[in-house]
Enzyme design. Structure first.
Site, PDB file in Angstrom:
ATOM      1  N   ARG A   1       0.812  -1.209   0.000  1.00 52.80           N
ATOM      2  CA  ARG A   1       0.000   0.000   0.000  1.00 52.80           C
ATOM      3  C   ARG A   1       0.853   1.270   0.000  1.00 52.80           C
ATOM      4  O   ARG A   1       0.376   2.332  -0.364  1.00 52.80           O
ATOM      5  CB  ARG A   1      -0.926  -0.019   1.215  1.00 52.80           C
ATOM      6  CG  ARG A   1      -1.954   1.083   1.224  1.00 52.80           C
ATOM      7  CD  ARG A   1      -3.101   0.803   2.181  1.00 52.80           C
ATOM      8  NE  ARG A   1      -2.654   0.369   3.484  1.00 52.80           N
ATOM      9  CZ  ARG A   1      -3.473  -0.136   4.417  1.00 52.80           C
ATOM     10  NH1 ARG A   1      -4.753  -0.261   4.162  1.00 52.80           N
ATOM     11  NH2 ARG A   1      -3.010  -0.499   5.588  1.00 52.80           N
TER      12      ARG A   1
ATOM     13  N   VAL B   1      -9.332   2.949  -3.961  1.00 55.15           N
ATOM     14  CA  VAL B   1      -8.879   1.553  -3.900  1.00 55.15           C
ATOM     15  C   VAL B   1      -7.890   1.328  -2.756  1.00 55.15           C
ATOM     16  O   VAL B   1      -7.320   2.261  -2.206  1.00 55.15           O
ATOM     17  CB  VAL B   1      -8.264   1.105  -5.241  1.00 55.15           C
ATOM     18  CG1 VAL B   1      -9.275   1.208  -6.347  1.00 55.15           C
ATOM     19  CG2 VAL B   1      -7.036   1.940  -5.585  1.00 55.15           C
ATOM     20  N   GLU B   2      -7.704   0.041  -2.422  1.00 52.97           N
ATOM     21  CA  GLU B   2      -6.808  -0.393  -1.338  1.00 52.97           C
ATOM     22  C   GLU B   2      -7.116   0.314  -0.023  1.00 52.97           C
ATOM     23  O   GLU B   2      -6.236   0.772   0.700  1.00 52.97           O
ATOM     24  CB  GLU B   2      -5.338  -0.211  -1.726  1.00 52.97           C
ATOM     25  CG  GLU B   2      -4.894  -1.195  -2.792  1.00 52.97           C
ATOM     26  CD  GLU B   2      -3.396  -1.195  -3.044  1.00 52.97           C
ATOM     27  OE1 GLU B   2      -2.664  -0.575  -2.250  1.00 52.97           O
ATOM     28  OE2 GLU B   2      -2.959  -1.815  -4.028  1.00 52.97           O
ATOM     29  N   GLY B   3      -8.385   0.394   0.298  1.00 58.66           N
ATOM     30  CA  GLY B   3      -8.831   1.071   1.512  1.00 58.66           C
ATOM     31  C   GLY B   3      -9.233   2.495   1.200  1.00 58.66           C
ATOM     32  O   GLY B   3      -8.373   3.370   1.097  1.00 58.66           O
TER      33      GLY B   3
END
Length: 833
Positions: free
Chosen positions: A381, A503-505
């Site tokens: 991330r 995206v990704e949280g």
């Protein structure tokens, strides 16, 4: 006189206690120091018996606290029982998410007394010769091949030539070790490649970023069996296998742990034999590379109702690798994410049977999928999304700085207008923060860190900074940024901004839940130890561990209270830091806000307990304070890594001032809204005894940033290093820089021409005719006129926008030029009748 003497002794006691707490002197040493002070006061003071009795009772209490057995029996035992009763329930997935990754610099900031040597002693990041060659060679060449208008408007995909170049030059294999045919690049190289590509095409950056982030290759490298690595990694490296990883489901987005997709252990046929395997059913969406993937990574919940592989029935989230050609898999359809047509789409599986060895890591890793994903997300991330966001922000600053210098209104470059300058300064400062934080945090990953909380901070704020930078760039470009077409180098980056945000949280979730929520448990020096002690089944050991953690925590909280108060009263002027130069005060202010944050964290957890998890606004503010001091630390480290160049100091000052002001204001917001007014008032007294005294960057400082970006300076080049700048006649960044450099050369000629217009010798409505008149009058020589015309041609080629026929746009137009009158007349005639 006796009153003054008594006040002196009281002051001495108070200062002494604060000093002991400030320096974190241990319980035994503190007790000894208090005993000496009480004896001295008994001998030399003149207070009444009641005051002496109070002091001796206090000393007796301290002595009793030093008796381990007594303390544990009468204090720690009931407190442990109370703690267990108050402890909020925590699912396995929550626990795995909280425990994922490692604790790095964010842990120092949670301590309230950061050890700067730990950060500043680390070496500056460097690329290997092979990595630098790849960046200067294939990456630069790829950027030169890209036509974002062709990708996003005509094809809605990459051209076959670009696909072939990406695959055969190993862009999907940057993280795969050389032994499997990959590049074996560092995280730093991965980051810089993505930054350069993102400065040209968000579509290609997404396409390349995902396989080098959280995906099958990364999962295999960390958890795969040797057989799985040999089966898949060479193909992933040479491009014969295209990977994707499917996690998000229609009913499980941010709450990915609640995925409804299932795998049932059962018997079935596989390659002509009956074996024990897994029957899978899933429905996934938003999966990058899914439409063209050959191998599908899948997260699902594994169940064994017949106990074919063990005693458990519910194994939990598991990850597997599945060839997409198996019967029952529906894959190939595409989503269309905001005109950024990287390959992304849904996938559905119905009764897909696979062997048990499809589980990544083999059967023994059944149920370990969530832990695997969380641990890899901690590192991944902080690379792909922050790097892409930073590359886009650099491009926006580089283009806006040049454009606002060459674009004139009212005979003045628009960059000279203070309103535009305000936006430019903000763009420069936020881009510098994103660049610094990305470089330093990614370098930590290369040293073996897996910083879960730092990666959440970086992802959230780098993408948010990019949103603000690109929005400002659109503002200062005006109509140039709005009109789509081959000449527009900004609008696709603008459209792609929400993708990185989501995206990704999603950032709204990351800010309000993850940064502080995970940090409070993962990075706090005592909370995890208290939780571990409370969960220990050996009661004797649990009591010993809890007692040690509890009183360590109490000492830590008292120390941060003292440190927050002292550093606020003194403006942190006297705290020791590793720097003595122009940045010294920023190190000191970070120390102050670190102590204030740590104190506020403990008071919030003490007064709110498990309810703090539900207080998203308070958690977000605490997370913002942690983020601000973390990012300011990264700015100072990056400035040191680049050699502490004086020309870049204004960028450092603006960045640190902006971030520390943000920390102050978020603490103020926290205290204004603190649910417990008494605790909030006490916190305000300790954190802001002199009020809010920190100020945002001044206009004068902001103007220094503006001048460095609207002129061809070394600072401008350093800030935007690593983007695609080649001047090849078609690259907008190269053309803008060429025009900017010419603008400086042309300034004296333009000044002479303006003077002739002002005094009335040259009378003409626009620059071309003014130049003609100036040449005729001898104001400019023929050579100077040629230079100005060439410069004006270059500027107008940049300023001009595209236009299209209706057919070129594929539009169905009801009205054509000249037909409006006929349509109107027909309408009037019908109305009259």
């Amino acid at each position: 006189m006796s009153m003054i003497l008594s006040l002196f002794w009281v002051l001495l006691f108070v200062v002494g206690v604060i000093a002991l707490a400030y320096h974190r002197v241990g319980l035994k040493s503190s007790t000894l120091a208090v005993a000496i002070a009480v004896l001295a006061y008994t001998q030399f003071g003149d207070a009444g018996w009641w005051w002496l009795s109070l002091l001796w009772l206090g000393l007796a209490g301290l002595v009793l606290l030093n008796l381990d057995g007594l303390r544990r029996r009468y204090l720690s035992t009931p407190l442990l029982d109370l703690y267990r009763n108050l402890l909020p329930s925590m699912s396995d997935t929550e626990r795995e998410a909280l425990e994922a990754g490692t604790v790095w610099w964010e842990g120092e900031l949670f301590s309230g007394r950061p050890d700067w040597q730990r950060l500043m002693s680390t070496p500056a990041p460097e690329l290997t010769e092979a990595e630098q060659a790849f960046l200067d060679g294939p990456t630069e060449e790829l950027c030169g091949m890209l036509d974002e208008w062709d990708i996003t408007h005509r094809r809605l995909d990459l051209s076959p030539v670009v696909w072939d170049f990406i695959i055969h030059n190993g862009f999907f294999a940057m993280i795969i070790p050389k032994e499997y045919g990959g590049k074996g690049f560092s995280a730093q190289a991965n980051s810089l490649v993505l930054q350069k590509i993102a400065s040209v095409s968000a579509t290609v950056a997404s396409t390349i970023g995902v396989p080098n982030s959280l995906g099958p290759a990364e999962l295999l490298l960390h958890y795969g069996t040797d057989e799985q690595k040999q089966r898949y990694l060479p193909g992933l490296a040479n491009g014969t296998e295209i990977p994707c990883f499917a996690l998000t489901a229609p009913r499980a987005g941010s709450d990915a742990a609640s995925i409804p997709d299932t795998g049932i252990v059962c018997e079935g046929m596989w390659q002509g034999e009956e074996i024990v395997g897994i029957r899978l059913n899933w429905r996934k969406r938003y999966i990058t590379l899914a439409p063209i993937a050959t191998v599908l990574g899948l997260a699902f919940k594994l169940y064994d109702p017949e106990h074919l592989i063990g005693e458990r029935e519910d194994y939990g989230i598991t990850s597997a690798l599945i060839p997409v050609e198996l019967p029952g898999i529906d894959i190939g359809r595409r989503h269309f994410p905001l005109n950024t047509p990287f390959q992304n789409g849904p996938t559905v599986g119905k009764d897909v049977f696979v062997p048990l060895d499809a589980i990544i890591g083999g059967q023994e890793m059944a149920g370990q999928g969530w832990r695997m994903l969380m641990e890899l997300l901690s590192a991944g991330r902080c690379i792909t999304l922050p790097s892409s966001a930073t590359g886009a922000a650099k491009m926006a600053v580089y283009s806006a700085g040049a454009y606002t210098r060459i674009r004139k209104q009212f005979n003045l470059p628009v960059g000279k207008f203070e309103g535009v300058g305000e936006a430019l300064a903000r763009m420069v400062g936020l881009t510098y923060i994103a660049k610094a934080a990305t470089a330093v945090t990614v370098a930590a990953v290369d040293r073996g860190e897996n910083p879960a909380v730092a990666s959440a901070i970086l992802k959230c704020h780098a993408t948010e900074f990019n949103r603000r930078v690109v929005n400002d760039a659109m503002d200062v470009h005006g109509g140039k940024g709005i009109m789509m077409g081959p000449k527009n180098y900004l609008a696709r980056a603008y459209e792609a901004v929400p993708i990185g945000i989501t995206v990704e949280g999603a950032n709204i979730l990351t800010r309000s839940l993850i940064i502080f929520g995970q940090g409070a448990v993962r990075c706090h020096p005592w909370v995890r130890k208290e939780l571990a002690a409370a969960g220990c089944e050996d009661e004797r050991q649990a009591l010993v561990d809890f007692d040690r953690a509890l009183f360590g925590h109490i000492g830590y909280a008292l120390s941060n209270a003292a440190r927050a108060l002292v550093l606020a009263l003194t403006h942190a002027r006297y705290v020791g830091v590793p720097e003595q130069g122009a940045t010294r005060r920023y190190f000191q202010h970070i120390n102050r806000y670190s102590a204030a944050f740590a104190l506020a964290t403990d008071v919030a957890m003490l007064t709110l307990g498990g309810d703090l998890k539900k207080k998203g606004r308070l958690s977000a503010r605490l997370g913002d304070v942690l983020s601000a001091v973390y990012l300011a630390s990264m700015v100072l480290k990056h400035y040191a890594d680049e050699g502490r160049l004086v020309a870049d100091l204004p960028l450092v000052e603006w960045s640190c001032r902006n971030l520390l002001y943000e920390a102050q204001e978020q603490l103020h917001g926290l205290l204004r809204n603190f649910p417990n007014p008494l605790a909030g008032g006490l916190l305000r007294l300790l954190i802001f005894p002199r009020g809010r005294s920190y100020f945002a960057p001044s206009d004068a400082l902001g103007q220094q940033l503006v001048e460095r970006v609207i002129n061809p300076t070394e600072t401008r080049e350093r800030l935007c290093d690593g983007i695609y700048k080649r001047c090849d006649g078609k690259n907008p960044m190269g053309l803008l820089q060429q025009a900017l450099e010419l603008a400086v050369v042309m300034e004296p000629l333009e000044a002479r021409l303006r003077g002739a217009v002002k005094d009335g010798r040259v009378v003409a409505p626009d620059l071309p005719r003014q130049v003609d008149a100036a040449e005729a009058l001898g104001v400019l020589s023929a050579e100077e006129v040629a230079q100005l015309r060439d410069y004006d041609t270059k500027v107008m080629a940049i300023v001009n926008v595209d236009d299209f026929s209706a057919e070129e746009l594929g539009a169905k137009t009801y009205l054509s030029p000249g037909s409006a009158r006929t349509v109107y007349a027909d309408s009037v005639a019908k109305s009259s009748s």
